[in-house]
Design a protein around this motif. Structure first.
Motif, PDB file in Angstrom:
ATOM      1  N   VAL A   1       4.092  -6.473 -10.197  1.00  0.00           N
ATOM      2  CA  VAL A   1       3.381  -5.517  -9.344  1.00  0.00           C
ATOM      3  C   VAL A   1       2.562  -4.550 -10.183  1.00  0.00           C
ATOM      4  CG1 VAL A   1       3.679  -3.573  -7.756  1.00  0.00           C
ATOM      5  CG2 VAL A   1       4.980  -5.681  -7.403  1.00  0.00           C
ATOM      6  N   VAL A   2       3.118  -4.083 -11.293  1.00  0.00           N
ATOM      7  CA  VAL A   2       2.396  -3.173 -12.184  1.00  0.00           C
ATOM      8  C   VAL A   2       1.153  -3.850 -12.753  1.00  0.00           C
ATOM      9  CG1 VAL A   2       2.504  -1.945 -14.386  1.00  0.00           C
ATOM     10  CG2 VAL A   2       4.413  -1.791 -12.785  1.00  0.00           C
ATOM     11  N   ALA A   3       1.301  -5.100 -13.197  1.00  0.00           N
ATOM     12  CA  ALA A   3       0.160  -5.845 -13.732  1.00  0.00           C
ATOM     13  C   ALA A   3      -0.892  -6.071 -12.646  1.00  0.00           C
ATOM     14  CB  ALA A   3       0.628  -7.186 -14.298  1.00  0.00           C
ATOM     15  N   PHE A   4      -0.443  -6.380 -11.447  1.00  0.00           N
ATOM     16  CA  PHE A   4      -1.329  -6.606 -10.311  1.00  0.00           C
ATOM     17  C   PHE A   4      -2.155  -5.346 -10.030  1.00  0.00           C
ATOM     18  CE2 PHE A   4      -2.811  -7.465  -6.151  1.00  0.00           C
ATOM     19  CZ  PHE A   4      -2.613  -8.805  -5.850  1.00  0.00           C
ATOM     20  N   LYS A   5      -1.513  -4.206  -9.978  1.00  0.00           N
ATOM     21  CA  LYS A   5      -2.198  -2.954  -9.662  1.00  0.00           C
ATOM     22  C   LYS A   5      -3.176  -2.555 -10.768  1.00  0.00           C
ATOM     23  CE  LYS A   5       0.378   0.222  -7.552  1.00  0.00           C
ATOM     24  NZ  LYS A   5       1.522   1.101  -7.218  1.00  0.00           N
ATOM     25  N   ALA A   6      -2.810  -2.812 -12.026  1.00  0.00           N
ATOM     26  CA  ALA A   6      -3.708  -2.505 -13.142  1.00  0.00           C
ATOM     27  C   ALA A   6      -4.983  -3.353 -13.055  1.00  0.00           C
ATOM     28  CB  ALA A   6      -3.003  -2.746 -14.477  1.00  0.00           C
ATOM     29  N   GLU A   7      -4.810  -4.619 -12.691  1.00  0.00           N
ATOM     30  CA  GLU A   7      -5.975  -5.506 -12.554  1.00  0.00           C
ATOM     31  C   GLU A   7      -6.820  -5.105 -11.347  1.00  0.00           C
ATOM     32  OE1 GLU A   7      -8.164  -8.422 -14.420  1.00  0.00           O
ATOM     33  OE2 GLU A   7      -6.256  -7.529 -15.031  1.00  0.00           O
ATOM     34  N   MET A   8      -6.185  -4.648 -10.294  1.00  0.00           N
ATOM     35  CA  MET A   8      -6.912  -4.188  -9.116  1.00  0.00           C
ATOM     36  C   MET A   8      -7.790  -2.985  -9.439  1.00  0.00           C
ATOM     37  SD  MET A   8      -6.716  -5.999  -6.422  1.00  0.00           S
ATOM     38  CE  MET A   8      -7.709  -4.761  -5.612  1.00  0.00           C
ATOM     39  N   GLU A   9      -7.313  -2.104 -10.303  1.00  0.00           N
ATOM     40  CA  GLU A   9      -8.121  -0.948 -10.704  1.00  0.00           C
ATOM     41  C   GLU A   9      -9.394  -1.403 -11.415  1.00  0.00           C
ATOM     42  OE1 GLU A   9      -8.047   2.034  -9.985  1.00  0.00           O
ATOM     43  OE2 GLU A   9      -6.034   2.398  -9.188  1.00  0.00           O
TER      44      GLU A   9
ATOM     45  N   GLY B   1     -21.178  -5.153  -1.294  1.00  0.00           N
ATOM     46  CA  GLY B   1     -20.481  -4.165  -2.115  1.00  0.00           C
ATOM     47  C   GLY B   1     -19.515  -3.314  -1.316  1.00  0.00           C
ATOM     48  N   ARG B   2     -19.960  -2.817  -0.156  1.00  0.00           N
ATOM     49  CA  ARG B   2     -19.090  -1.978   0.668  1.00  0.00           C
ATOM     50  C   ARG B   2     -17.904  -2.785   1.198  1.00  0.00           C
ATOM     51  NH1 ARG B   2     -24.279  -0.188   2.429  1.00  0.00           N
ATOM     52  NH2 ARG B   2     -24.704   1.979   1.879  1.00  0.00           N
ATOM     53  N   ASN B   3     -18.168  -4.033   1.600  1.00  0.00           N
ATOM     54  CA  ASN B   3     -17.075  -4.879   2.104  1.00  0.00           C
ATOM     55  C   ASN B   3     -16.035  -5.149   1.027  1.00  0.00           C
ATOM     56  OD1 ASN B   3     -18.325  -5.096   4.599  1.00  0.00           O
ATOM     57  ND2 ASN B   3     -19.449  -6.938   4.045  1.00  0.00           N
ATOM     58  N   LEU B   4     -16.508  -5.436  -0.184  1.00  0.00           N
ATOM     59  CA  LEU B   4     -15.581  -5.696  -1.284  1.00  0.00           C
ATOM     60  C   LEU B   4     -14.779  -4.439  -1.621  1.00  0.00           C
ATOM     61  CD1 LEU B   4     -17.789  -7.880  -3.661  1.00  0.00           C
ATOM     62  CD2 LEU B   4     -15.702  -8.606  -2.480  1.00  0.00           C
ATOM     63  N   ASP B   5     -15.436  -3.300  -1.560  1.00  0.00           N
ATOM     64  CA  ASP B   5     -14.749  -2.044  -1.858  1.00  0.00           C
ATOM     65  C   ASP B   5     -13.622  -1.802  -0.852  1.00  0.00           C
ATOM     66  OD1 ASP B   5     -14.272   0.338  -3.210  1.00  0.00           O
ATOM     67  OD2 ASP B   5     -15.605   1.485  -1.913  1.00  0.00           O
ATOM     68  N   PHE B   6     -13.924  -2.004   0.426  1.00  0.00           N
ATOM     69  CA  PHE B   6     -12.897  -1.823   1.463  1.00  0.00           C
ATOM     70  C   PHE B   6     -11.773  -2.836   1.289  1.00  0.00           C
ATOM     71  CE2 PHE B   6     -11.207  -3.154   5.612  1.00  0.00           C
ATOM     72  CZ  PHE B   6     -10.656  -1.952   6.034  1.00  0.00           C
ATOM     73  N   LEU B   7     -12.131  -4.089   1.013  1.00  0.00           N
ATOM     74  CA  LEU B   7     -11.126  -5.146   0.851  1.00  0.00           C
ATOM     75  C   LEU B   7     -10.225  -4.858  -0.350  1.00  0.00           C
ATOM     76  CD1 LEU B   7     -10.147  -7.813   2.019  1.00  0.00           C
ATOM     77  CD2 LEU B   7     -11.777  -8.993   0.542  1.00  0.00           C
ATOM     78  N   ALA B   8     -10.804  -4.342  -1.434  1.00  0.00           N
ATOM     79  CA  ALA B   8     -10.002  -4.007  -2.618  1.00  0.00           C
ATOM     80  C   ALA B   8      -8.992  -2.906  -2.296  1.00  0.00           C
ATOM     81  CB  ALA B   8     -10.919  -3.568  -3.756  1.00  0.00           C
ATOM     82  N   GLN B   9      -9.403  -1.945  -1.479  1.00  0.00           N
ATOM     83  CA  GLN B   9      -8.471  -0.893  -1.071  1.00  0.00           C
ATOM     84  C   GLN B   9      -7.304  -1.466  -0.268  1.00  0.00           C
ATOM     85  OE1 GLN B   9     -10.361   2.588   0.733  1.00  0.00           O
ATOM     86  NE2 GLN B   9     -12.266   2.094  -0.309  1.00  0.00           N
ATOM     87  N   GLU B  10      -7.620  -2.429   0.614  1.00  0.00           N
ATOM     88  CA  GLU B  10      -6.566  -3.054   1.415  1.00  0.00           C
ATOM     89  C   GLU B  10      -5.608  -3.855   0.529  1.00  0.00           C
ATOM     90  OE1 GLU B  10      -6.010  -2.750   4.858  1.00  0.00           O
ATOM     91  OE2 GLU B  10      -7.343  -1.066   4.386  1.00  0.00           O
ATOM     92  N   MET B  11      -6.147  -4.560  -0.445  1.00  0.00           N
ATOM     93  CA  MET B  11      -5.321  -5.339  -1.361  1.00  0.00           C
ATOM     94  C   MET B  11      -4.404  -4.419  -2.169  1.00  0.00           C
ATOM     95  SD  MET B  11      -8.284  -8.028  -2.538  1.00  0.00           S
ATOM     96  CE  MET B  11      -7.369  -8.790  -3.881  1.00  0.00           C
ATOM     97  N   PHE B  12      -4.947  -3.307  -2.613  1.00  0.00           N
ATOM     98  CA  PHE B  12      -4.143  -2.353  -3.384  1.00  0.00           C
ATOM     99  C   PHE B  12      -3.027  -1.779  -2.512  1.00  0.00           C
ATOM    100  CE2 PHE B  12      -3.061   1.457  -5.720  1.00  0.00           C
ATOM    101  CZ  PHE B  12      -3.216   1.074  -7.041  1.00  0.00           C
ATOM    102  N   ARG B  13      -3.344  -1.525  -1.242  1.00  0.00           N
ATOM    103  CA  ARG B  13      -2.335  -0.985  -0.332  1.00  0.00           C
ATOM    104  C   ARG B  13      -1.210  -1.999  -0.100  1.00  0.00           C
ATOM    105  NH1 ARG B  13      -5.560   0.065   3.436  1.00  0.00           N
ATOM    106  NH2 ARG B  13      -5.946   2.229   2.880  1.00  0.00           N
ATOM    107  N   GLU B  14      -1.581  -3.266   0.041  1.00  0.00           N
ATOM    108  CA  GLU B  14      -0.568  -4.295   0.283  1.00  0.00           C
ATOM    109  C   GLU B  14       0.355  -4.462  -0.926  1.00  0.00           C
ATOM    110  OE1 GLU B  14       0.132  -5.644   2.987  1.00  0.00           O
ATOM    111  OE2 GLU B  14      -1.629  -5.210   4.204  1.00  0.00           O
ATOM    112  N   ILE B  15      -0.215  -4.477  -2.134  1.00  0.00           N
ATOM    113  CA  ILE B  15       0.629  -4.676  -3.311  1.00  0.00           C
ATOM    114  C   ILE B  15       1.509  -3.454  -3.559  1.00  0.00           C
ATOM    115  CG2 ILE B  15      -1.008  -3.807  -5.031  1.00  0.00           C
ATOM    116  CD1 ILE B  15       1.397  -6.814  -5.353  1.00  0.00           C
ATOM    117  N   THR B  16       1.016  -2.273  -3.182  1.00  0.00           N
ATOM    118  CA  THR B  16       1.845  -1.070  -3.309  1.00  0.00           C
ATOM    119  C   THR B  16       3.040  -1.144  -2.369  1.00  0.00           C
ATOM    120  OG1 THR B  16      -0.057   0.297  -3.947  1.00  0.00           O
ATOM    121  CG2 THR B  16       1.881   1.442  -3.080  1.00  0.00           C
ATOM    122  N   THR B  17       2.792  -1.547  -1.129  1.00  0.00           N
ATOM    123  CA  THR B  17       3.882  -1.706  -0.159  1.00  0.00           C
ATOM    124  C   THR B  17       4.866  -2.766  -0.630  1.00  0.00           C
ATOM    125  OG1 THR B  17       2.377  -1.118   1.644  1.00  0.00           O
ATOM    126  CG2 THR B  17       4.432  -2.222   2.242  1.00  0.00           C
ATOM    127  N   LEU B  18       4.323  -3.863  -1.144  1.00  0.00           N
ATOM    128  CA  LEU B  18       5.181  -4.945  -1.646  1.00  0.00           C
ATOM    129  C   LEU B  18       6.071  -4.444  -2.780  1.00  0.00           C
ATOM    130  CD1 LEU B  18       4.101  -8.608  -2.245  1.00  0.00           C
ATOM    131  CD2 LEU B  18       5.460  -7.406  -3.949  1.00  0.00           C
TER     132      LEU B  18
END
Length: 293
Positions: free
Chosen positions: A275-283, A245-262
């Motif tokens: 990008v908007v659809a991607f971020k909504a699904e990440m939430e 759970g903790r690993n997935l939580d950290f990984l999700a934060q990294e994925m969100f950061r990458e798509i935001t930068t992109l």
């Protein structure tokens, strides 16, 4: 296999004298492991052993352990009274009442309710039998609890996998959209300079460095590569037998950061909506991860 942080389990132990010991385990989401016991007063000594068993079986979540003892057959063994302790309490109570100029009457029944005066175990053999029964009932409850968490974990894994596949599809579309960006951006810059009637030598290294500097600002190749790597790690965690759970939580934060930068860098038509659809699904993914041990 993913395990849900929420669940319920029940275990019982039937004593030879007819007493039935029942243990219930339940949990809700927490970032860390919190264990609370609700035991009959005379069995509070079981908490230490019980806490070790729970800690070995559960890594995080707010866990509640409830224990009850119900008689279904012969009565429990006689209650023992610590006469020496009770006599001392009576003497001290009387002395205190004299010092306070109160009557000398002492409520013995009240004193008998103090911890240590009454022993409900009926001797060491009875105490050992009940203590062993508690551990067996707790082990059964934890096993039942895990089965429920595994079932919910399978549902969570299926949901997360479907959402991950959406992200991978959008990732592929973004990669396709931005694949020709460097050459197109260079062409646009050179055309713009030509429109402004600025003499530019396409073979001049200094000019090309400046052009490539601006082109690189909109290049999202690195972000797409890291996202692809994160997808692989995410799938591996979904198949792991360890608490992730903790690993997935950290990984999700990294994925969100990458798509935001992109999203901030991509300078091609159509990328923003993906990008908007991607971020909504990440939430949604991040919310689901909060339910995983």
């Amino acid at each position: 296999m993913l395990l849900s942080m929420t669940g319920f389990g029940r275990g019982e132990f039937l004593c030879p004298d007819g007493n039935r010991l029942t243990v219930q385990v339940s949990s809700v989401n927490r970032k860390q492991l919190e264990i609370r016991f609700s035991l009959p007063t005379e069995f509070a000594v079981w908490e230490t052993a019980g806490r070790k068993m729970v800690s070995a079986a559960i890594s995080r979540g707010a866990v509640q352990i409830r224990c009850s003892l119900n008689s279904t057959g012969t009565p429990r063994k006689a209650v023992n009274v610590d006469s020496q302790l009770l006599d001392k309490l009576i003497r001290e109570s009387r002395a205190a009442r004299v010092r306070a100029n109160l009557s000398g009457d002492v409520a013995v029944e009240t004193l008998m309710l103090l911890p240590g005066v009454l022993d409900y175990s009926g001797g060491d053999n009875g105490a050992d039998e009940l203590s062993s029964g508690f551990e067996k009932a707790l082990a059964a409850a934890l096993a039942d609890f895990r089965l429920m968490r595994e079932k919910e974990g399978l549902n969570l894994a299926g949901d997360l996998l479907e959402r991950l596949e959406k992200l991978e599809k959008w990732h592929s579309q973004l990669a396709e959209m931005t694949a020709g960006y460097p050459a197109l951006a260079k062409e646009r810059i050179m055309a713009r300079l030509s429109e402004e009637k600025l003499p530019v030598d396409g073979n001049d290294p200094g000019v090309m460095r400046e052009v490539l500097f601006y082109v690189d600002k909109g290049d999202v190749t690195e972000e797409l590569t890291r996202l692809s790597s994160h997808f692989g790690q995410f799938r591996a965690f979904l198949q792991s037998n360890e608490p992730v759970g903790r690993n997935l939580d950290f990984l999700a934060q990294e994925m969100f950061r990458e798509i935001t930068t992109l999203g901030n860098k991509a300078a091609v038509s159509g990328a923003s909506s993906l990008v908007v659809a991607f971020k909504a699904e990440m939430e949604k993914i991040r919310e689901q991860i909060q339910n995983i041990e």
